[in-house]
Structure formats: C-alpha cells, structure tokens
Design a protein around this motif. Structure first.
Motif, mmCIF file in Angstrom:
data_model
loop_
_atom_site.group_PDB
_atom_site.id
_atom_site.type_symbol
_atom_site.label_atom_id
_atom_site.label_comp_id
_atom_site.label_asym_id
_atom_site.label_seq_id
_atom_site.Cartn_x
_atom_site.Cartn_y
_atom_site.Cartn_z
ATOM 1 N N GLN A 158 9.179 10.373 8.710
ATOM 2 C CA GLN A 158 8.102 11.342 8.545
ATOM 3 C C GLN A 158 7.900 12.189 9.802
ATOM 4 N N LEU A 179 6.652 7.298 -0.729
ATOM 5 C CA LEU A 179 6.162 6.081 -0.091
ATOM 6 C C LEU A 179 7.167 4.937 -0.193
ATOM 7 N N CYS A 182 9.516 5.669 2.687
ATOM 8 C CA CYS A 182 8.787 5.519 3.942
ATOM 9 C C CYS A 182 8.560 4.043 4.273
ATOM 10 N N GLN A 183 8.243 3.243 3.277
ATOM 11 C CA GLN A 183 8.038 1.822 3.530
ATOM 12 C C GLN A 183 9.314 1.156 4.041
ATOM 13 N N LEU A 189 2.067 2.572 5.943
ATOM 14 C CA LEU A 189 1.893 3.705 5.045
ATOM 15 C C LEU A 189 0.480 4.278 5.070
ATOM 16 N N LYS A 192 -0.022 6.452 8.002
ATOM 17 C CA LYS A 192 0.760 7.693 7.919
ATOM 18 C C LYS A 192 0.125 8.671 6.934
ATOM 19 N N ILE A 193 -0.416 8.157 5.834
ATOM 20 C CA ILE A 193 -1.151 9.031 4.923
ATOM 21 C C ILE A 193 -2.340 9.665 5.649
ATOM 22 N N LEU A 221 4.232 -3.747 -2.047
ATOM 23 C CA LEU A 221 3.207 -2.768 -1.679
ATOM 24 C C LEU A 221 1.953 -2.907 -2.526
ATOM 25 N N TYR A 223 -0.250 -0.768 -4.038
ATOM 26 C CA TYR A 223 -0.444 0.637 -4.380
ATOM 27 C C TYR A 223 -1.883 0.993 -4.756
ATOM 28 N N LEU A 226 -3.331 1.990 -1.595
ATOM 29 C CA LEU A 226 -2.778 3.241 -1.077
ATOM 30 C C LEU A 226 -3.298 4.440 -1.869
#
Length: 272
Positions: A158, A179, A182-183, A189, A192-193, A221, A223, A226
């Motif tokens: 990123q 994602l 990225c993970q 994560l 980063k968001i 994850l 989610y 997230l």
C-alpha cells in the motif's frame, strides 16, 4: 454498511458468464465487477446491466497475454504502444458500461530486471492513461497484489502504491485496496484503512477470506470488524465507494453454491 459488488469472474461459476448478472441480482447485489469484458460486445454487457438493475463498478484494462501468464503491461519498457491501445479499448467499454473505474495491472518484473528500472515506464504509462481517462470522467486504479498469488508482480504494498500516486501526480489515479492481498503481504488492515481511506486516494476495496480466498467469513480475518472500520472512517471522510467480492466460493461450481455461501452478507445486510 458499505455497498458490495459481485465479482462475476469468480462468483456464480456454475453459470455461463452472461447469466451471472441475473444470478447476482437475485441475490441482492446492485453492483458488479469482473476481470475483463473483451470477449463480449459492449452493447451486450450494457444490456445485461440494464435488464438486471446493476451498476458496473470496475473492470481491468487488457493485461497482455493473460493465458500466457502475463499480468499487465504498465511497467514493461518497449510495450508502451500496446499499453496505450489497451487503455483506449478499456475506455471504450467504460463509456458503454458507464463504469467510473478501470484497473490498470502493473505487470511482472522481467527476469534480470529491477523494479527501480521499470518505475519510469510505469509512471509514464499510468500518467498517460489517467489523462486519457479524465476526458470521460474515469478513474484509473492501481492494485498492490501479493507475491504468493502472483510472484514477481511489480506492485505489492500500500505505501508503495501511494508513493506512486504522488509521483504520477494525476487526481484521478487511485488505489484499489484489496484486503486479501494486503493481509498476506502486510497485515495491520484496520490501521491501514484508517491511514489511507481519509486521503481520498482509495477508490475501491476488494475482499476475500485468507488464506484460501473463499468467502469473507472463512479464514483468519474478522471482516465484520473491518467493515465497521470502513463504515466509521467513511462517515468521517465521505467515502462512498464499493467493496468488490473477489473470492472463490468454497462450494465451488455446485449449483447454488455462491448463493449458499452469502450468509456473511445476509448477516450484515438482513434486508437484502
């Protein structure tokens, strides 16, 4: 809750591609994305969108010889004209499909070459693409991809993507923040968001379970958490984009397998 788009290249594999639009609409999706539209005439795809009340939210520009293992041409010296021709073709489809985003795949680093050597070609190509896309109000997206799924891909992180945005210097170039990728490469994560979404330079999200790239409720994850972070940050910064469901259904191509695996989405959006 964010808006979710069905990735028709991966979901509903039991159906022929053109029949996947109706399958996605029946499951409550209002947006779709896919890898490549070029096997079909633009008017045919536009008709499927209209008939099913769907928006086209994203697709990829031509990637070079996909079946031969190529994954984009943006970083490849000597392929500039091919890259430009592909962008022109992609923008023709974007106009017909009223699609505001086109992902330009970076490509693989050739054996014996260094990423730094390819950076000027990549920057110049994306800058050219952005200026052409801006003429019709389209954003160009760059996606960092993990090195396990696509070894040797030019763009993996990123922070590198956002550095390239600054160097390219065109307002309609954004990051496609997957994602799943990225993970695998970076993790962290949620932070980063929170770091990147408020910048206005994240144009699109994609999701899949890690590590097997199945439904978001399969794997390591969290989610729902997230998605709540995306909701929170979006409310503060005004982001109104889409999250692409780019995963392989765990039930494979069995009839109804994609639909049966959407429990994660029904729990998030019980009215859909």
């Amino acid at each position: 809750m964010p808006r979710f788009a069905a990735n028709l290249s991966m979901l509903y594999p039991e159906h022929d591609f053109l029949d996947r639009y109706a399958a996605a609409a029946r499951d409550g999706f209002r947006g779709v994305e896919f890898l490549f539209p070029y096997a079909y005439e633009p008017k045919e795809l536009a008709s499927r969108l209209q008939d099913n009340g769907l928006e086209q939210v994203l697709f990829n520009a031509p990637p070079g010889n996909w079946d031969g293992g190529e994954r984009g041409t943006a970083c490849l010296p000597g392929r500039e004209q091919e890259f430009r021709d592909g962008v022109v073709q992609a923008l023709r489809y974007a106009e017909a499909l009223e699609c505001p985003r086109v992902h330009v795949m970076a490509g693989l680093v050739p054996q014996g070459r260094e990423r730094a050597d390819l950076r000027p070609t990549y920057v110049a190509n994306v800058r050219w693409a952005a200026r052409e896309a801006a003429k019709q109000g389209v954003n160009v997206l760059l996606e960092p991809i993990n090195t396990r799924d696509i070894p040797g891909f030019f763009l993996n992180r990123q922070d590198h993507a956002h550095e390239l945005l600054a160097e390219i210097g065109e307002a309609n170039v954004q990051v496609q923040m997957d994602l799943y990728h990225c993970q695998i490469v970076e993790g962290d994560l949620a932070m980063k968001i929170r770091q990147y979404l408020p910048t206005g330079r994240v144009g699109h999200f994609q999701v899949a379970g890690v590590p097997q790239r199945h439904e978001p409720d399969v794997g390591e994850l969290n989610y729902p958490y997230l998605f709540s972070v995306i909701d929170e940050v979006s409310a503060a910064c005004g982001w109104q984009g889409w999250i692409g469901c780019e995963y392989r259904p765990a039930r494979g191509a069995q009839a109804g397998g994609t639909s049966e695996g959407l429990g994660w989405l029904r729990r998030l959006t019980p009215s859909s």
